[in-house]
Every structure is written in C-alpha cells, then in structure tokens.
Enzyme design. Structure first.
Site, PDB file in Angstrom:
ATOM      1  N   GLU A   1       1.130   6.082  -0.720  1.00  0.00           N
ATOM      2  CA  GLU A   1       1.992   6.505  -2.131  1.00  0.00           C
ATOM      3  C   GLU A   1       2.241   8.249  -2.409  1.00  0.00           C
ATOM      4  O   GLU A   1       1.092   8.755  -2.039  1.00  0.00           O
ATOM      5  CB  GLU A   1       1.001   6.002  -3.268  1.00  0.00           C
ATOM      6  CG  GLU A   1       1.034   4.358  -3.128  1.00  0.00           C
ATOM      7  CD  GLU A   1       0.105   3.751  -4.245  1.00  0.00           C
ATOM      8  OE1 GLU A   1      -0.333   4.384  -5.412  1.00  0.00           O
ATOM      9  OE2 GLU A   1      -0.528   2.482  -3.966  1.00  0.00           O
TER      10      GLU A   1
ATOM     11  N   GLU B   1      -6.884  -0.002  -2.479  1.00  0.00           N
ATOM     12  CA  GLU B   1      -7.813   0.331  -3.391  1.00  0.00           C
ATOM     13  C   GLU B   1      -8.929  -0.702  -3.631  1.00  0.00           C
ATOM     14  O   GLU B   1      -8.837  -1.257  -4.813  1.00  0.00           O
ATOM     15  CB  GLU B   1      -7.306   0.648  -4.821  1.00  0.00           C
ATOM     16  CG  GLU B   1      -6.074   1.753  -4.458  1.00  0.00           C
ATOM     17  CD  GLU B   1      -5.735   2.537  -5.890  1.00  0.00           C
ATOM     18  OE1 GLU B   1      -5.249   1.777  -6.691  1.00  0.00           O
ATOM     19  OE2 GLU B   1      -5.900   3.752  -6.134  1.00  0.00           O
TER      20      GLU B   1
HETATM   21  C1  IPT Z   1      -2.359   3.785  -7.399  1.00  0.00           C
HETATM   22  C2  IPT Z   1      -2.293   2.400  -7.049  1.00  0.00           C
HETATM   23  O1  IPT Z   1      -2.306   1.995  -5.690  1.00  0.00           O
HETATM   24  C3  IPT Z   1      -1.179   1.566  -7.455  1.00  0.00           C
HETATM   25  O2  IPT Z   1      -1.011   0.219  -7.361  1.00  0.00           O
HETATM   26  C4  IPT Z   1      -0.444   2.162  -8.709  1.00  0.00           C
HETATM   27  O3  IPT Z   1      -1.435   1.814  -9.510  1.00  0.00           O
HETATM   28  C5  IPT Z   1      -0.091   3.715  -8.727  1.00  0.00           C
HETATM   29  O4  IPT Z   1      -1.353   4.221  -7.987  1.00  0.00           O
HETATM   30  C6  IPT Z   1      -0.052   4.305  -9.961  1.00  0.00           C
HETATM   31  O5  IPT Z   1       1.074   3.851 -10.616  1.00  0.00           O
HETATM   32  S1  IPT Z   1      -3.734   3.971  -8.077  1.00  0.00           S
HETATM   33  C7  IPT Z   1      -3.802   5.300  -9.096  1.00  0.00           C
HETATM   34  C8  IPT Z   1      -4.066   5.343 -10.402  1.00  0.00           C
HETATM   35  C9  IPT Z   1      -4.876   6.274  -8.493  1.00  0.00           C
END
Ligand code: IPT
Length: 995
Positions: free
Chosen positions: A505, A433
């Site tokens: 993710e 990100e």
């Molecule tokens: C995404 C991130 O990559 C991860 O680090 C963590 O923040 C996760 O999601 C949420 O727990 S960012 C998301 C807010 C799009």
C-alpha cells in the site's frame, strides 16, 4: 429458532463441505450446461438474532409466501434490513473472542429449484462463492451443512438430499461469527449471500481437485504443462488436449493416472502486456473441464524479481469489491469496467485487498493481463485497538490465540487451493494487518511447500508481539505500507536486508491527492530491488442514497448512518469515485505510469531520448509519438514520429523537426498514442505524454501611460478615478474593495490576503497546527498606508501583518498597488513569514467577482487541477473552461481546482467584460463557484452551495497535497515555508464596449 452453535466454535469451520479445490465450472458433453445458477429473488426473513427466525423455516413446504424477497447475490443492508456501518480497523463488537454479540442480525433465505428426472443418479454440488459471515444450509428440510470464511467458495454435495421435481433450498446467514475476528477489514460491514450460488451436476466419477502448472526451463524455450488431479472414485480415463491460443492442437493423450505432462517447445509466454493463454481440456466422456493456462516464470535473482527473465515492477492498485448500489456484489460487467479503467490508466497489477475476489475475477486477469497479488481472507487488525492495545503490544493477540490456529490455516489454504491454476496470480498473501505468530508462519510454510513457483508476502510479519520471535524465512518479499521514499532508501541501503522490496500500500488516494506518485515512481524505477507497489486504493466506498435536489448523487460514508462507532470518510480513499468516474489522482497515476519516458537530451539539436518503459513490448508494436510545439499555448507545429526497432526497456535517441520562435513561452509535448485498437483502448488514444519547456520567459505587460488619474484620500478610503474607472481602496483591508471599470462592477468586496485553504483529507494533521496558528481566520492588520503619485500611475503602499484574533502575526507584508491611466492595477507583494509558525497552506490574494464572470481561460498547468507535487497529468498550455467545471467534486469537499505554474488567467461575463491577470513569473490560480469556507464546512458534495460570487484566488504559491491521510508527512520541498515571498500581478479590465 434454535441452532447448533457452530458460529462461536472456532473448532468448527465447515460442516458438510467438500474438500477445498481449484475453481472450475465443468461442462457436459455437447456443451450442455452442468451449472444451474440459483441467483435471483429468494424469499427472505430478517431477524435481529437467530431466535427471531421461525423454527423450522427450512422445512419443505414451510409457508413463506408472505415473506419479502431479496436479490441473491445481495447484501441485506442495501435492501432496508439492519443498518450500514463503516469501520476501518476497530472490531464493531466487544472484543471477546470467539464470542460475538447475542444480538446477531441474520437472514433466512428460501428458494426452490427443479431437477429433471435425468438429473437423478448424477451428483449434485451446491456452491456458494461468497456469504458474509457464516451460514447454515438445508435442502428439502435436511441439514446439508455449515460454512464460514466470507470470501471463499463453500461447496456441499447434496446428491442424497435432492429429488426429482421441486426442491427447497434454505439458508440462514448470520452477520457475525468467530470468523469475524479474522475479517476485520477496512470496509462497510455488510452481510448476506453476496456472490453467485449455483448447482453443479456431475457424473459419479469425476475430477475433484486439479493443480495445473505450466513450467519453463531456464532458457524459457522448453515448457512442460503438468496437471495433477484427484477423482472422486478412483481410476478415471481422461482425454487430455492442449491447444495453443489459435486453437491448434499441440498435444493429445488418454490418461488414467491422474496426472499428465505435456512438453511444449518454445511456448508463447504469458505476461500482463501480452497475456497469451493455452487451453487444456480434460474430458472424461461424461464431463469436460476446460482451463486456460499461461506459461510464465517468476523468480528472484540477486534480490530482483524477474518474470520470464525480465525485471518487472508492480504498477498496482488495491482493489476491494465495492459498489455504491450493490455493495460487496460485483458481477462480471462491473469487474470488467474496473479492469478496463485500470488498463486505460497503465495499471498492470492488482492486490485483492483483503480477501480473494470472485474466482472468475482471476480468470479475467489471466485473460486481459494483470499481475495479481491474491490475499487470503484474513485481517485481525482490531487486536491492536482494544484497551491497552497497540501494534507493538497486542497486534498478534488474535492470530496467536491457539483457538484460531486452524482457522488461519483454513483461510490461507482456501485462497491458494481455489486460485492455484490462475496464471495471473504471481504472489500469494497470507492476509492483511493481523500481526504475526506460529499460525501465520505455519500457513506460510505450507504455501511455499505446496506452490514454490509463486512468491509469498505478508506485511504484518514486520511486527513482533506477544514475546514471539518472528520467522519470516518463507516470505519472499519484504513488504511495507505507507513508507516514505526516505524509508525505502533506508531499506535499500542496509546490506543485511536482501529481499526485494515492495509496497503493498502506498500513495493513499483519499480526496485531493496523492501528491507523491512521481516521487515514489522515481525510486521504484531507479532501484531494481524495488518490485513496485500498489496504490491504496481503487475506489471510494460509498453507499448510494438517491439523488439530491441539485441533481447530485448522494453517497454516504461512515457516520452518515448514525453509527456510534465509525471511521468517517476514511473509506473515500479511492482513485475513482464510487460510480467509477476517475479522480484526478487516477489521471496522475496514468501519466506517472506512462509506457514511455522522454528526456530532452539536446535542446539545440532537437534530440530526445525515449525510454521504453514497457517490459515486453517493442515501441513499434504499440505506440507512435505525436509531438507539438506551442508558443504561449498556441500550436505552431505538430508532427508524428514512428519509432522503429525499439525493444522493451531500451533507451534510444530520436531527432525531431521543428523551429522555435524567438519569443514567448515555448513547449514541446510528446504524446504517446496507440497504433492499433487494444482490448480496452481505441486506436490513436493518448496513453501518456511528456512535456518540456523549450523557452521560458513570462509576460511583459504594457500599460498606456497617457490619461489622467485623480485620487482622494479620506479616513477609511482612498478613491482612485480615471477617465473610464472608479476604484476605491479600503485602508482597513489594505486592498481595493470597489472596482468599477467601463461601467462594469468587478468587485464590491475587499480583495483579501489569504493563507487558508479548505483542508484536504491529506491535511488532516497539518490542519490542526494551521488552526492553532489561526490560518483559518486570518485578518489583515494594516500598519500604514501611503499614496504616491508616480510618473504614469498612482501608487498605494501598504504595510500590514496577517494574524488571527489573539494570535501573533504569521506574515508581515509590504504591498504596492499601482493604478495606471488605462485602469490596469498592478500589485507587488513582498512578505516575510513568521518562521516560528507552521508552513502555510497558501499565500495570496482572493477576489470576489460577480457571478456572471463564469467563463475562464488561463495559461498554466491544466486542464486538470494541478499542484506543486501533483501535476503529472496536467500540462502547460492555454485552457478555457466554465468556472463551475473547474471544481473537482470530491465526495467530502476540500481544496481543489488550483492550477500550478500559471502565467495568465482571465474571466469574462458573456457581455463583453473581462478581467485579466498576468505575471512575469508563475503563480497558482484557482477560480471556483465555492468559497474555501464552504468547502471546509460541508461534509458532502451534494450539500455544497455555490457562493453568490465567483471566487478568484491568485496565490504566490499553494502547498502541495501529499498523501498524509495515511501516508508520510508532506515533503519539505512541497511546503510553503520560505521566509521571504515576493510576487507581482497585473490586473487588467477590458470591455468590448470600450473603444
Ligand atoms: C491500511 C489498511 O491495510 C487498509 O485496509 C486501509 O485501512 C488503509 O490502510 C487506509 O485506508 S491500515 C492503516 C490505518 C495503517
């Protein structure tokens, strides 16, 4: 003290460090250690900013005896310095790249080490495997260097700075530096020397960097082990030996040229299921480097990812280095515990989010068998969050800022160089990100050129900002986060999109969830182009703050440290609790990833088809099947089946041997058990199961129809009395409010109509609508009550509406309550939902029973909590438990402990009284020592107070849980949104004292 300001100078990333190299720990001949570990207690001085650090603290002989000590590795916030802050994607300081706050907490560290006379004349290398965020180093008062990039190794040659005898090592660590703009990962922000520090003693001429590649031809039958290295002072004669895993020497050669090629015929290949490694030893006579390397080939053919010519999938999790006591510090034992748990739950891949884990972490993955997505220490998410910021507009502001160009290259290269010899690393990641731009593209091009044999991914490349036209040609995979299954299909159906698809993710595991694992798995498994995914995330991040009076561990999350800026409990989003106790979500994942899937092909002929979901292992080499047939939850037959000749990925049919009784609910359960002990799994362990209903059919409940029942209707109440019971019906509540049977008082509160549940983390958006609709404060508004005398029962008919103050009704219901002569109560609830209002969290009734009713037994999905969309880990059966054990103790309390698809539940009080609830159809059941109000109100589990009564919820249905805390909306089919709802329950009271 005054410092050279390297920490706000993005042109200066490292001073005095050696060229980045592959990780290895050299050995001396005779296996003498070349490594002097400098972990332990260091003297420590904390300052609110560098000015507070005493001038010249690094001088040899500086009087630091009075200083406190702190463990290295360690994060100083865990030892009473500074304060904890949890933020997800905001920058914790004003956005003024490359500048950081003047008030920049820092720690001065000092320790001595002793060198023997024999060490003088050897080269000495000081290694730091991880320091957050940047640090200055002095040896015996002389400046040795500076470095940043928290999760990378910094090595300083200090040969000219050391002397025989005692030497002083001094380090100043700063909390923030320009690099912090590139380390905006979702984590508690901790500081200090958090990984190993050691000194390597090496000969004058030695191997510096080395790149080892185990290559395979297309037939996989011919392997070549290639190694290329640089030595510090030119020609270096190396005796190279290659050994198979049994120690057999396969090749041996003396080489001078800095490279070697060892052909290996028919190599035994490495994969995550069978992690076979070869050993390469490079011996210069004065020093030996031993590396374990596996042969494996990763490639993309027609948009499908293959490992060793087998299409494989990432069944992965995102892993942060996080521990409730040690913070960022994870030693080998802690890592081993995580890896063991992952293996035990059928996980085969790890994304090191969002930075490389310790270098030896990858060695452990080589050894135990995990596919690793190794991610550069890089995230600049905060750029999307400043004023006027958004992902569409400013996401790339840091990454596209030319002042950070060099830093981006550095971070990616450091990751690749350090871990390039690790077999387990099959995917590189440019970071997380950070938006996209030229710096990322160049870094990506370099990776592909340097290491074409691995895959490269970077999710952030899908965002175009700052007028930049993204070039993603060097990225091998199309990766996303939190797409819905619908989004995945959209990608797959677009003929222009050719890259394999992978989710870096998915299934955000916050609180009670994820509820969509099975749906994702189906789409992963059903599409060869989908290369699987990584659940977000492995562990809940909490800070252990001691034990509460009730004996529970206190874990703090965002906001608990009075941080002004924080992200609350968004860090409590793991598959395991901070202490590594599995959430039910991890158990769910385990069965979703089971190594066999069964299909009941032919019920009559008892034929099941087994699909071996493993990629490289034949069933007969690992598993056998234990199957049981149960009637109403009682085992009536159990047998073992040993599949033979059943290769990986294949489907084969088997005949089972059992008889199905003529009545009752009958299930067939196949458990997959290990044939032999494995690294982390005992023999005969159940690694997964499937279950089928052979025969459905609920309960026909008999009630005695003889006996007398008397009724009396007053203004507020209706009294119903039999020979052995007295019930009172509250006409305001539309339900019974007093139940006394055989001398036992079962309830003294009205049975309530219930649509609310303690919001789960995944309900965080839905709950806003629910609250607007008043679901959290519903009242039963009775329109009419009528008492009827039936042939064998008394019937009370109520029509009512459910509504909150000043809000229109969400449900209209017609309820019949029958009371039979033996005291049995039946209820038939017919309801209509107001279709203009949001879907319901649940719909049902709630009873308060005396606390002494603390033993539960049920026929339904257990023993784990189970929901419409989260019941893969639970199975249908008969279970008994103490009420307190039916509660799943999420760190942030929320709805938990429901049991989907229940036919029966009974509660007993230990002195012979029992309430039993049955239905001919299934319902959702929940019995807890806590109310939904208490679970909604408290921020932490250790604050929960048990209710004075046992709370029994009997729901027509409970909505699913999903994963919307960060993922897609709860799917329509898991929402309680039907217009008409109807269910019946029989409630019986039994007393041992009653004849
Ligand atoms: C995404 C991130 O990559 C991860 O680090 C963590 O923040 C996760 O999601 C949420 O727990 S960012 C998301 C807010 C799009």
């Amino acid at each position: 003290m005054r410092l050279k300001n390297y920490y706000e100078d993005p042109d200066i990333l490292h001073v005095g460090t050696t060229k980045e190299r592959a990780y290895y720990i050299p050995q001396k001949p005779e296996n003498l250690p070349s490594k002097m570990l400098l972990n332990g207690d260091w003297r420590f001085y904390y300052g609110e900013d560098p000015e507070e650090i005493p001038e010249g603290f690094y001088e040899k002989g500086y009087p630091s005896e009075e200083w406190h000590t702190i463990p290295v590795p360690g994060c100083w916030q865990n030892y009473g310095y500074d304060t904890h802050q949890y933020v997800c994607n905001y920058y914790p300081f004003p956005y003024r790249p490359p500048y950081v706050p003047k008030q920049n907490p820092c720690g001065a560290y000092i320790r001595e080490f002793v060198l023997e006379a024999s060490s003088i004349g050897k080269r000495q290398y000081l290694n730091f495997e991880g320091v957050d965020s940047c640090f200055y180093v002095w040896v015996n008062g002389e400046f040795a260097g500076y470095s940043q990039v928290s999760h990378s190794t910094s090595e300083f040659e200090i040969t000219d700075l050391v002397t025989e005898g005692s030497n002083t090592l001094a380090v100043l660590v700063l909390k923030w530096c320009d690099g912090s703009y590139l380390e905006d990962q979702d984590k508690f922000r901790m500081s200090g020397i958090f990984r190993d520090v050691y000194l390597l003693e090496r000969p004058q001429n030695h191997i510096q960097d080395i790149f080892i590649q185990a290559k395979l031809d297309d037939s996989l039958k011919t392997g070549v082990l290639e190694a290329n290295w640089e030595s510090t002072e030119g020609d270096l004669e190396i005796n190279a030996v290659l050994q198979a895993s049994d120690g057999n020497i396969l090749a041996e050669e003396k080489v001078n040229a800095g490279c070697l090629r060892f052909p290996v015929d028919d190599p035994v290949l490495w994969n995550a299921e069978q992690p076979r490694l070869y050993t390469l030893t490079l011996d210069s006579g004065e020093e030996r480097i031993v590396q374990q390397i596996g042969f494996r080939k990763i490639e993309i053919i027609d948009s499908v990812v293959y490992l060793n010519k087998v299409p494989v999938k990432m069944r992965g999790v995102n892993h942060h280095d996080s521990d409730p006591v040690t913070g960022f510090v994870m030693d080998r034992e802690q890592v081993l515990k995580d890896l063991a748990l992952m293996k035990q739950h059928n996980i085969n891949a790890i994304r090191t989010s969002h930075y490389p884990s310790s270098p030896w972490f990858m060695e452990m993955c080589d050894q135990y068998g995990f596919y690793v997505l190794d991610e550069a220490d890089l995230e600049s998410h905060g750029a999307a969050e400043f004023y006027g910021g958004s992902r569409e507009e400013t996401y790339g502001d840091v990454i596209q800022n030319p002042i950070f160009y060099q830093a981006v290259q550095d971070r990616v290269r450091r990751c690749v160089h350090r871990d390039k010899n690790r077999t387990s690393v099959i995917i590189w990641s440019l970071g997380n990100e950070s938006g996209y731009g030229v710096s990322m593209e160049d870094a990506g091009r370099w990776v592909k050129e340097f290491d074409p044999d691995r895959l490269l991914q970077y999710e952030g490349s899908i965002w175009e900002t700052g007028g930049h036209k993204n070039d993603t040609s060097m990225l091998d995979l199309y990766t996303t986060m939190y797409d819905s299954t619908f989004d995945i299909e959209k990608y797959l159906n677009n003929p222009d999109w050719k890259k394999p698809y992978m989710m870096i993710e998915y299934a955000h595991a916050m609180g009670n969830g994820p509820g969509d694992l099975e749906d994702y798995q189906k789409i992963f498994d059903g599409n060869p182009r989908v290369f699987g995914g990584f659940v977000w995330e492995w562990c809940d991040h909490g800070v252990y703050m001691g034990t509460a009076d009730n004996g529970k561990a206190k874990y703090y999350y965002g906001g608990d440290f009075q941080e002004e800026l924080h992200d609350d409990n968004f860090c409590m989003d793991g598959l395991v609790y901070p202490d590594r106790t599995p959430h039910t979500g991890l158990k769910e994942l385990k069965n979703v990833l089971r190594p066999i899937r069964a299909f009941l092909k032919d019920k009559e002929n008892k034929e099941v088809e087994l699909e071996n979901k493993m990629d490289f292992t034949a069933l007969e080499d690992r598993l056998y099947i234990h199957y049981t047939v149960e009637q109403d939850g009682a085992v009536i037959c159990e047998k073992d089946l040993y599949p033979l000749n059943h290769p990986a990925h294949e489907k084969r049919s088997y005949h089972l041997d059992y008889t199905v009784p003529s009545s009752g609910i009958c299930t067939l359960t196949l458990e997959y058990k290990t044939l032999k002990k494995e690294d982390f799994i005992e023999k005969d362990t159940v690694v997964g199961f499937d279950q089928f209903f052979l025969q459905k059919g609920g309960h026909k409940i008999k009630t005695t129809d003889s006996g007398s029942i008397r009724t009396e209707e007053l203004k507020h109440y209706i009294y119903v009395e039999g020979d052995d019971f007295t019930y009172r019906f509250d006409k305001y509540a539309g339900a019974f409010d007093q139940i006394i049977c055989s001398g036992c008082i079962y309830t003294t509160k009205p049975i309530q109509y219930n649509v609310w549940r303690a919001p789960t983390d995944n309900d965080r958006l839905a709950k806003l609508e629910w609250q607007k609709a008043g679901y959290d404060r519903i009242q039963a508004c009775v329109k009419e009550t009528e008492v009827k005398q039936l042939e064998n029962a008394v019937q009370i008919c109520v029509s009512l509406e459910l509504a909150a103050a000043h809000i229109q009704p969400c449900v209209e219901a017609q309820v019949q309550w029958n009371v039979y002569a033996d005291g049995t109560i039946s209820t038939d609830i017919k309801a209509e939902r107001n279709m203009e209002m949001p879907f319901l969290p649940r719909f049902g009734i709630r009873m308060f029973l005396p606390k002494s009713f603390s033993e539960a037994s049920y026929l339904g999905y257990g023993p784990m909590e189970s929901y419409l969309d989260k019941h893969q880990a639970s199975r249908f059966g008969r279970f008994s438990a103490k009420v307190k054990d039916l509660h799943e103790d999420y760190i942030k309390p929320q709805e938990n402990g429901s049991h989907y698809h229940t036919y029966e539940v009974s509660l007993s009080n230990g002195t012979g009284d029992q309430i039993e609830v049955y239905s001919e159809d299934t319902f959702s059941m929940q019995v807890l020592p806590y109310t939904q109000e208490e679970l909604s109100a408290k921020k932490h589990n250790f604050e929960l107070e048990e209710h004075t009564e046992t709370v029994l919820c009997l729901d027509y249905k409970m909505s699913g849980v999903g994963s919307q805390s960060c993922g897609p909306e709860l799917k329509e089919e898991y929402r309680l949104k039907e217009e008409r709802m109807n269910y019946q329950l029989m409630i019986r009271f039994k007393s041992l004292r009653r004849k």
